[in-house]
Write an enzyme that holds these catalytic residues in place. Structure first.
Site: not given
Length: 539
Positions: A31, A34, A140, A143, A163, A166, A314, A317
């Site tokens: 995405h 990255h 997690c 992560c 987390c 996430h 953040k 996906k």
């Protein structure tokens, strides 16, 4: 002072400017987040190539661990099949699409990596840096990281913990593991940070790491025994290596560690590790400690970029906020994409993507300021001199101001982009020069000067046209690392290739040497560099 080796007489290549991105998990397609880091690394390394330096740029994919295993299982394929499919169909094609000029692409499932990883951890084990123990605590999977209880967020029930990245429940792990003696390296790390204040950037990231290490480090669990998708420990194959200990070593395995000593000496230590701020501790704490334990040099810099945000979260996906880069490049174009994210979001800070802001910058900065300037100059050389660039014979204070502006812009851009990784400030300096040249043309009014058919008038017109074209010659060089396709179109339009050579061969160090573009080149008006945008596509 230590003697400096003369590489010209030894025949050895000088040490490389070696830049790495994180290696990305292939649990899904890439995405914008990255691509943000990867484009930044590409611009940085292209800039240093434009300096004439020996450069190496590495990116790749992280393909082991529980997250990959579960994703593959969910799709009914083996982990290796899943990784192969995503790498070949999504990750590599995207980097090609975005004009990423990486020198290597490493995958952690490649034997050139896994063999060296086993040698590395075996060496640490033999040195007594690894011991067997047990672990229990929150983990997690998203992560692939063990979490400290104080980092977790409250969940839906009293017992559930989330987390912080996430926003998903962590799992409680209890298993027999091997541990790296990370706790022994806290004082050594603090000493290194003090001696190398530029090791971690930006300052906020450095301060975060210092606070973390000053609180005391715990030994690091480096193995998992409840699944087998990973690199087996060479002394105990019932365990696979913790995915982060495996992944971090890509920076040395790709550089020839354990396989090619000459190459390793050229590339290592890395000049810059580019990382997202969420993986800073792995790169600024765990990785340096592992290298210290192995007796290897530490990287020169770890630079953490911020997050791309969507709705205050953040971009990812797993949070359903990932936006594919192709969604934007299909509308704005690849070079405008590369430009926007580094221009609009200061590297090292969080930033939000806005379709409206992208459109406004495209129209104002790229189409009107830069693209229109290139079109105007080519059109006027064509109209008034039949496409042949005239010589400047009547230069004065106005032309000197343009030349001085170029010197200032080139120097500031080189400092900001090449050294400080402040891409936004460096790009702004280049576009301030573009505005200066636009202002010069507005003040000189060559369309009016053209009406003066006297010898003095013709000389003045020729000087103005030459000045503008020479300014564009320099602009093409300065923008080549950022927008290589557009810069090449401009270079071709100016007819610069034959007398000056390839655009990539032009150096930052000589870009401000005024008068490099020779009179007599054929200037042509090519396609519009940044055409008018169509309506925003329906979402």
């Amino acid at each position: 002072m230590a003697a400096t080796e003369d590489h010209s007489t030894t025949g050895a290549r000088p040490p490389a400017y070696y830049v790495t991105t994180p290696i990305y998990y292939v649990n899904d397609r890439p995405h914008l987040g990255h691509a943000y880091t990867t484009v930044a690394g590409d611009v940085l390394t292209r800039w240093h190539r434009q300096r004439g330096e020996n450069v190496w740029y590495l990116t790749g994919t992280d393909e082991h661990g529980q997250k990959i295993l579960r994703t593959a299982d969910a799709h009914g394929v083996s982990p290796q099949e899943w990784c192969d499919k995503l790498v070949e169909e999504a990750w590599k094609p995207l980097w090609q699409h975005l004009d990423i000029a990486n020198d290597d692409f490493i995958r952690t499932t490649q034997q050139r990596h896994t063999d060296r990883v086993q040698e590395f951890v075996q060496d640490l084990h033999d040195k007594g840096e690894i011991y067997k123990g047990g672990y229990s605590g929150p983990y997690c999977v998203g992560c692939e990281e063990y979490k400290l209880p104080g980092e977790l967020l409250p969940g839906a029930t009293e017992d559930e913990k989330l987390c912080p990245i996430h926003k998903k429940p962590v799992e409680w792990l209890e298993e027999e593991n091997y541990f790296f003696r990370l706790s022994a390296y806290g004082p050594k790390l603090l000493e290194f940070y003090a001696a190398n204040p530029g090791f971690i950037a930006p300052a906020t990231a450095r301060n975060e790491v210092l606070r973390f290490v000053e609180q005391g480090l715990q030994d690091l669990s480096i193995s998992r025994s409840t699944f087998n998708w990973g690199v087996p420990l060479p002394w105990d194959e019932k365990h696979v290596l913790y995915v982060w200990v495996d992944a971090l070593q890509n920076y040395i395995t790709a550089a020839g560690y354990g396989a090619d000593p000459e190459r390793f000496a050229e590339l290592w230590p890395a000049s810059v590790h580019l990382v997202g701020k969420d993986i800073l501790r792995f790169h600024a704490v765990i990785w340096p400690a592992m290298l210290m334990a192995a007796g290897l040099p530490l990287p020169k810099r770890v630079v953490a970029n911020g997050w791309l945000m969507v709705g205050g979260e953040k971009m990812s996906k797993s949070n359903l906020t990932g936006i594919a880069p192709q969604d934007l490049t299909s509308h704005f174009g690849v070079d405008a994409y590369r430009y926007y994210f580094l221009r609009a979001i200061p590297f090292g800070t969080d930033g939000s993507f806005s379709w409206e802001d992208f459109t406004a910058r495209y129209t104002s900065e790229l189409a009107n300021d830069f693209g229109n300037l290139a079109s105007r100059v080519a059109a006027m050389v064509g109209k008034y001199h039949e496409g042949v660039l005239p010589a400047a014979t009547a230069a004065g204070d106005a032309e000197q101001a343009v030349a001085d502006g170029l010197t200032k812009a080139a120097g500031l851009a080189d400092l900001k982009i090449g050294e400080e990784l402040d891409f936004a400030a460096g790009i702004a300096a280049i576009f301030e020069f573009v505005k200066l040249v636009n202002g010069y043309l507005t003040e000189q009014e060559p369309w009016k000067v053209a009406k003066d058919t006297s010898e003095e008038g013709r000389a003045r017109l020729a000087t103005v046209l030459y000045t503008a074209a020479e300014a564009l010659r320099a602009t093409a060089v300065l923008l080549n690392p950022l927008m290589p396709g557009t810069a090449q179109k401009l270079w071709d339009s100016l007819g610069a290739e034959e007398p000056l050579g390839a655009l990539a061969a032009q150096t930052i160090g000589t870009v401000a040497d005024w008068g490099r573009l020779p009179a007599g080149v054929i200037v042509t008006k090519g396609d519009i560099l940044f055409p008018r945008l169509e309506e925003k596509p329906a979402s």
